[in-house]
Enzyme design. Structure first.
Site, short mmCIF file in Angstrom:
data_model
loop_
_atom_site.label_atom_id
_atom_site.label_comp_id
_atom_site.label_asym_id
_atom_site.label_seq_id
_atom_site.Cartn_x
_atom_site.Cartn_y
_atom_site.Cartn_z
N GLY A 296 -7.20 -33.30 17.28
CA GLY A 296 -6.14 -34.01 16.67
C GLY A 296 -4.85 -32.79 16.78
N CYS A 297 -4.40 -33.54 15.76
CA CYS A 297 -2.75 -32.45 15.85
C CYS A 297 -3.06 -31.02 16.68
CB CYS A 297 -2.05 -32.17 14.47
SG CYS A 297 -0.80 -31.32 14.92
N LEU A 298 -2.29 -31.90 17.62
CA LEU A 298 -2.00 -29.84 18.62
C LEU A 298 -1.86 -28.70 18.28
CD1 LEU A 298 0.82 -29.87 19.85
CD2 LEU A 298 0.34 -31.22 21.65
#
EC number: 1.8.4.11
Length: 157
Positions: free
Chosen positions: A9-11
């Site tokens: 997902g969002c890093l």
């Protein structure tokens, strides 16, 4: 040292979590397995990822997979939390076939194997993310993150 790439997902949160793990010596925010070699242009199929350098005498790929599964929903395709889209898919990528074999073995041993949508693929391309995305949550702790704070800081020392 060895290197593996985790897409969860969002890093921002993935990097914040992974850098606290035992045996991890370096992390970098980036893009895995897109077709382009720059940050410019249209979306090219990449997954947001965290380049993870680790000491294999301290932590194994299987152990890293166990930690990784603490912060992802392995059944969610192209979505983690409020982040939706192909670039937010979950995956593990490496240039070393042994890493991929270990990651697949970790998945194979799970009772929920048939439900898991985490990719395990060779790394074909990596592009470092822009500076603004490197260690983002350390600089901007109130930015959105799909990983609960108590899990984010679970291994912080």
């Amino acid at each position: 040292m060895e290197i593996v790439y985790f897409a969860g997902g969002c890093l921002w949160g993935v990097q914040a979590f992974i850098k606290t793990l035992p045996g991890v010596t370096f992390t970098e925010a980036g893009r895995a397995n897109g077709t382009g070699h720059t940050l410019e242009g249209d979306y090219d199929g990449y997954a947001e990822c965290v380049k993870t350098e680790f000491d294999p005498t301290i932590v194994t790929i299987r152990e890293l997979m166990g930690y990784f599964f603490e912060i992802i929903d392995p059944y969610s395709l192209n979505q983690q939390g409020q982040d939706i889209g192909e670039k937010y898919r979950t995956g593990v990528y490496s240039e070393k076939p042994e890493h991929l074999q270990e990651a697949k073995a970790f998945l194979d041993e799970r009772n929920d194997y048939d439900l898991i949508v985490v990719e395990v693929l060779p790394l074909t391309n990596y592009v470092r993310s822009a500076e603004e995305h490197q260690d983002r949550l350390a600089r901007c702790p109130n930015d959105y993150c799909h990983i609960p704070k108590e899990i984010l800081n679970k291994y912080k020392y």
